[in-house]
Design an enzyme around this catalytic site. Structure first.
Site, mmCIF file in Angstrom:
data_model
loop_
_atom_site.group_PDB
_atom_site.id
_atom_site.type_symbol
_atom_site.label_atom_id
_atom_site.label_comp_id
_atom_site.label_asym_id
_atom_site.label_seq_id
_atom_site.Cartn_x
_atom_site.Cartn_y
_atom_site.Cartn_z
ATOM 1 N N TYR A 73 0.828 -1.208 0.000
ATOM 2 C CA TYR A 73 0.000 0.000 0.000
ATOM 3 C C TYR A 73 0.865 1.261 0.000
ATOM 4 O O TYR A 73 0.501 2.275 -0.570
ATOM 5 C CB TYR A 73 -0.950 0.013 1.203
ATOM 6 C CG TYR A 73 -2.040 1.046 1.029
ATOM 7 C CD1 TYR A 73 -3.148 0.772 0.231
ATOM 8 C CD2 TYR A 73 -1.939 2.302 1.620
ATOM 9 C CE1 TYR A 73 -4.133 1.713 0.029
ATOM 10 C CE2 TYR A 73 -2.930 3.258 1.422
ATOM 11 C CZ TYR A 73 -4.030 2.963 0.633
ATOM 12 O OH TYR A 73 -4.992 3.894 0.426
ATOM 13 N N PHE A 125 -5.774 21.112 -25.295
ATOM 14 C CA PHE A 125 -6.163 19.715 -25.394
ATOM 15 C C PHE A 125 -7.463 19.564 -24.600
ATOM 16 O O PHE A 125 -7.658 20.237 -23.594
ATOM 17 C CB PHE A 125 -5.082 18.769 -24.866
ATOM 18 C CG PHE A 125 -5.483 17.328 -25.047
ATOM 19 C CD1 PHE A 125 -5.483 16.760 -26.314
ATOM 20 C CD2 PHE A 125 -5.935 16.564 -23.976
ATOM 21 C CE1 PHE A 125 -5.913 15.450 -26.501
ATOM 22 C CE2 PHE A 125 -6.359 15.257 -24.164
ATOM 23 C CZ PHE A 125 -6.356 14.699 -25.420
ATOM 24 N N THR A 126 -8.324 18.667 -25.057
ATOM 25 C CA THR A 126 -9.689 18.562 -24.510
ATOM 26 C C THR A 126 -9.719 18.469 -22.980
ATOM 27 O O THR A 126 -10.271 19.354 -22.321
ATOM 28 C CB THR A 126 -10.385 17.333 -25.120
ATOM 29 O OG1 THR A 126 -9.545 16.197 -24.956
ATOM 30 C CG2 THR A 126 -10.658 17.545 -26.599
ATOM 31 N N ASP A 216 2.889 19.773 -20.896
ATOM 32 C CA ASP A 216 2.076 18.599 -21.167
ATOM 33 C C ASP A 216 3.029 17.687 -21.936
ATOM 34 O O ASP A 216 3.260 17.857 -23.131
ATOM 35 C CB ASP A 216 0.841 18.965 -22.002
ATOM 36 C CG ASP A 216 0.004 17.729 -22.310
ATOM 37 O OD1 ASP A 216 0.530 16.607 -22.229
ATOM 38 O OD2 ASP A 216 -1.185 17.888 -22.650
ATOM 39 N N LYS A 259 0.830 7.231 -23.692
ATOM 40 C CA LYS A 259 1.423 7.563 -24.989
ATOM 41 C C LYS A 259 2.915 7.242 -24.934
ATOM 42 O O LYS A 259 3.284 6.086 -25.039
ATOM 43 C CB LYS A 259 1.163 9.033 -25.345
ATOM 44 C CG LYS A 259 -0.261 9.308 -25.798
ATOM 45 C CD LYS A 259 -1.215 9.568 -24.669
ATOM 46 C CE LYS A 259 -2.549 10.091 -25.137
ATOM 47 N NZ LYS A 259 -3.146 11.007 -24.198
ATOM 48 N N ARG A 383 -11.565 15.397 -35.014
ATOM 49 C CA ARG A 383 -10.937 16.456 -34.241
ATOM 50 C C ARG A 383 -11.300 17.759 -34.943
ATOM 51 O O ARG A 383 -10.564 18.258 -35.784
ATOM 52 C CB ARG A 383 -9.412 16.262 -34.162
ATOM 53 C CG ARG A 383 -8.989 15.291 -33.056
ATOM 54 C CD ARG A 383 -9.382 15.805 -31.694
ATOM 55 N NE ARG A 383 -8.974 14.966 -30.568
ATOM 56 C CZ ARG A 383 -9.801 14.571 -29.601
ATOM 57 N NH1 ARG A 383 -11.083 14.848 -29.653
ATOM 58 N NH2 ARG A 383 -9.350 13.890 -28.570
ATOM 59 N N PHE A 449 -17.668 14.874 -27.650
ATOM 60 C CA PHE A 449 -17.232 13.992 -28.736
ATOM 61 C C PHE A 449 -17.237 12.518 -28.338
ATOM 62 O O PHE A 449 -17.387 11.644 -29.175
ATOM 63 C CB PHE A 449 -15.842 14.400 -29.251
ATOM 64 C CG PHE A 449 -14.770 14.416 -28.197
ATOM 65 C CD1 PHE A 449 -14.586 15.538 -27.416
ATOM 66 C CD2 PHE A 449 -13.969 13.313 -27.975
ATOM 67 C CE1 PHE A 449 -13.616 15.563 -26.422
ATOM 68 C CE2 PHE A 449 -12.990 13.320 -26.995
ATOM 69 C CZ PHE A 449 -12.824 14.447 -26.209
HETATM 70 C C1 LIG Z 1 -3.985 11.937 -23.883
HETATM 71 C C2 LIG Z 1 -3.616 13.315 -23.618
HETATM 72 C C3 LIG Z 1 -3.839 13.890 -22.359
HETATM 73 C C4 LIG Z 1 -4.623 13.201 -21.261
HETATM 74 O O1 LIG Z 1 -4.080 12.008 -20.855
HETATM 75 P P1 LIG Z 1 -4.961 10.722 -20.467
HETATM 76 O O2 LIG Z 1 -3.952 9.710 -20.090
HETATM 77 O O3 LIG Z 1 -5.774 10.340 -21.664
HETATM 78 O O4 LIG Z 1 -5.829 11.105 -19.323
HETATM 79 C C5 LIG Z 1 -3.374 15.171 -22.164
HETATM 80 N N1 LIG Z 1 -2.753 15.864 -23.133
HETATM 81 C C6 LIG Z 1 -2.541 15.345 -24.345
HETATM 82 C C7 LIG Z 1 -1.842 16.159 -25.389
HETATM 83 C C8 LIG Z 1 -2.974 14.063 -24.639
HETATM 84 O O5 LIG Z 1 -2.778 13.572 -25.861
#
Ligand SMILES: *Cc1c(COP(=O)(O)O)cnc(C)c1O
Length: 458
Positions: A73, A125-126, A216, A259, A383, A449
Site C-alpha cells: 500500500y 487539449f480537450t 504537457d 502515450k 478532431r 465527442f
Molecule cells: C492523452 C492526452 C492527455 C490526457 O491524458 P490521459 O492519459 O488520456 O488522461 C493530455 N494531453 C494530451 C496532449 C494528450 O494527448
C-alpha cells in the site's frame, strides 16, 4: 508503387487476431453507434486508429517487470523505480503517480489555478482545458498562427508565439498567469513539435517574471525526434539528451503514460517546487490514492518506468515516426488533403478540403470518420467542431481545423496495415462527392465527442 522504409526494430512474440467484417456488418454497426466512432465496439474494427493512447504493445521486458509488481500500500519498490526514471530521464525532482494524464491535470489545475487566472497554452487539449476551466481559469491560445493553417509547412508548428505571450502579460499582468501549459508535441495541431530554440526563448521571457512553465509531456519523445531531425544543433545529440534538455526549460509536467511511456494505463505529475509537491501529495489521496501509487498498481508503475527507458531508444522512435510518415506520404501522393508536415503520432485528414460541400455545422470530419469505418473497417476520430465543444456562453467553437485523426498505436501495426488504411482513404476520396453531412441528435454537456450521437442528413 513501393517505397523504402525502415522495417520494424522488433519481432512479434504474441499475436492478437483481428476481426474481418463485411460492409453490411459495418453499416449496421455505425448506425447502432450513432455515427460516432467512439461508440463502436473494438471487435467491430479491423484496424483501430481511434487513438494511440493506451493502445501500445508492451515489450517482453515490460511484461517481465509486471511480475515484479510490489503491491504494497505504501512505499512500493516500483514507485521508486518510476521516480528514478522520471528524475533520470526528465530531470524533475518530485513525482506523483496518477491513474492517467487527466488525473495529473486535475491535481495541477486544483493546486496551481485561482479563479480568474489565465493559463496560456500552445493550442488546447480537450481534458487539459476542461480541468483548467473547471478550476476557474481562462484559457488563452498562444500557438503560432501557422498551427491553425493545415497547409503550412512550418517545421515547428507547435511553437509558441512569444508576442502573444507578451501581449497577454501586458494585458493581465504576470501574477494573473497561473502557469504556461506547454504541450510537446501539440496533439490537436496534428502532432506538431516545439523547437528547442522556442522553449529557450519562452523560458528567457517568462522566468524573470516568475511565470512557471508546466509541460504537457505526453509525446515528449516524438518531439525530441523532430528536434534531432530538424534543428541542426541537435543532429548529433541522443534522444535522451534532447528530452532532458527540453524539460530543463520548465518547472514540471503532466504526463499521460499511455502515450510515450509505452503503457496501457498510467500517468504522473512531476515538478521541482517543494511547496507545490506538498500540495499535490495532500490532494492525490482524495482523488487517486497514496502519493506512492496514485491510482496505479505496483506492476503498472514498473511497466511505465521500463517503458520510459525503451521510449528514448533511437531506433524505436525513428521507426515510430517514420511509420506514421509513410502513411501520410502515401495519402499525399494520391492527392488526399492532409495536415502538413506529417506529425509524430497521427495523420490528420483535412475534412474541410476533403469535403468542401459539407458546412462545418454539419460535421464534415465526423461524417468522414463514419464513412471511413464503413469503407475499410478503419476506426478514426473527429478532431474538429465536435471536439472543440461550446464556450461559456454555450456557443459552438468553430475551430479552423476540421480534421479526422488516423492515430497509429505504438508497435502494434505493420506497414501492410498502413497500406490497407491508405487504400481505404484513397478509395473514399474518389467517392467524396457522395458523402453527406450529419445532424447531432444527442449532445452530452461536457466532452461531447465521446458520446454524442448523430444521424445522416438526407
Ligand atoms: C492523452 C492526452 C492527455 C490526457 O491524458 P490521459 O492519459 O488520456 O488522461 C493530455 N494531453 C494530451 C496532449 C494528450 O494527448
Amino acid at each position: 508503387m513501393t517505397r523504402k522504409y525502415m522495417a520494424e526494430p522488433f519481432k512479434i512474440k504474441v499475436v492478437e487476431p483481428i476481426a474481418m467484417t463485411t460492409r453490411e456488418q459495418r453499416e449496421e454497426a455505425i448506425k447502432r453507434a450513432g455515427y460516432n466512432t467512439f461508440l463502436l465496439r473494438s471487435k467491430e474494427c479491423y484496424i483501430d486508429l481511434l487513438t494511440d493512447s493506451g493502445t501500445t504493445a508492451m515489450s517482453d521486458n515490460q511484461w517481465a517487470g509486471m511480475m515484479l509488481g510490489d503491491e504494497a500500500y505504501a512505499g512500493s519498490v516500483n514507485f521508486y523505480q518510476l521516480e528514478g526514471a522520471v528524475q533520470d530521464l526528465y530531470g524533475f525532482k518530485h513525482v506523483v503517480p496518477t491513474h492517467q494524464g487527466r488525473g495529473a491535470e486535475n491535481l495541477l489545475s486544483q493546486i496551481a489555478i485561482k479563479p480568474g487566472d489565465y493559463v496560456p497554452g500552445n493550442m488546447y487539449f480537450t481534458t487539459t482545458r476542461a480541468h483548467q476551466e473547471l478550476n476557474g481559469a481562462n484559457f488563452v491560445d498562444i500557438i503560432i498562427d501557422e498551427a491553425h493553417d493545415s497547409a503550412s509547412e512550418h517545421p515547428f508548428k507547435g511553437n509558441v508565439d512569444l508576442n502573444k505571450v507578451k501581449a497577454l502579460i501586458e494585458k493581465v499582468g504576470a501574477e494573473k498567469i497561473a502557469y504556461i501549459c506547454l504541450a510537446v508535441t501539440v496533439n490537436l495541431a496534428g502532432g506538431q513539435p516545439v523547437s528547442m530554440q522556442n522553449m529557450k526563448e519562452l523560458r528567457a521571457l517568462t522566468q524573470p517574471l516568475g511565470i512557471k512553465i508546466m509541460f504537457d509531456a505526453t509525446r515528449c519523445v516524438e518531439n525530441a525526434f523532430f528536434i534531432k531531425e530538424r534543428e541542426a544543433a541537435y543532429a548529433d545529440k541522443s534522444i535522451r539528451e534532447i528530452v532532458k534538455e527540453m524539460f530543463s526549460y520548465g518547472d514540471g509536467a503532466t504526463m499521460s503514460g499511455k502515450k510515450d511511456c509505452l503503457v496501457n494505463i498510467g500517468g504522473f505529475l512531476a515538478m521541482n517546487d517543494d511547496m507545490l509537491y506538498q500540495k499535490a501529495t495532500q490532494l492525490v489521496v482524495l482523488y487517486e490514492g497514496m502519493p506512492s501509487y496514485g491510482g496505479l498498481a505496483g506492476r503498472d508503475m514498473e511497466a511505465m518506468a521500463r517503458g520510459m527507458y525503451e521510449s528514448v531508444d533511437y531506433y524505436y522512435i525513428k521507426h515510430r515516426v517514420e511509420q506514421v510518415r509513410y502513411l501520410g506520404e502515401r495519402l499525399e501522393e494520391a492527392g488526399v488533403p492532409i495536415v502538413k508536415p506529417i506529425g509524430g503520432h497521427a495523420v490528420f485528414l483535412d475534412a474541410r478540403r476533403f469535403l468542401p460541400h459539407i458546412d462545418q455545422d454539419q460535421f464534415p470530419a465526423q461524417a468522414l470518420a463514419a464513412n471511413l469505418y464503413v469503407e475499410g473497417g478503419v476506426r478514426s476520430m473527429e478532431r474538429g467542431i465536435i471536439s472543440a465543444g461550446r464556450d461559456k456562453q454555450g456557443n459552438n467553437y468553430h475551430p479552423k481545423l476540421e480534421l479526422v485523426r488516423l492515430t497509429i498505436p505504438r508497435r502494434v501495426y505493420t506497414y501492410a496495415h498502413m497500406d490497407v488504411v491508405a487504400d481505404s482513404v484513397i478509395e473514399l476520396y474518389k467517392q467524396r462527392d457522395s458523402i453527406k453531412g450529419l445532424e447531432m441528435i444527442y449532445e452530452p454537456p461536457v466532452l461531447r465527442f465521446f458520446t454524442a450521437r448523430f444521424q445522416p442528413l438526407v
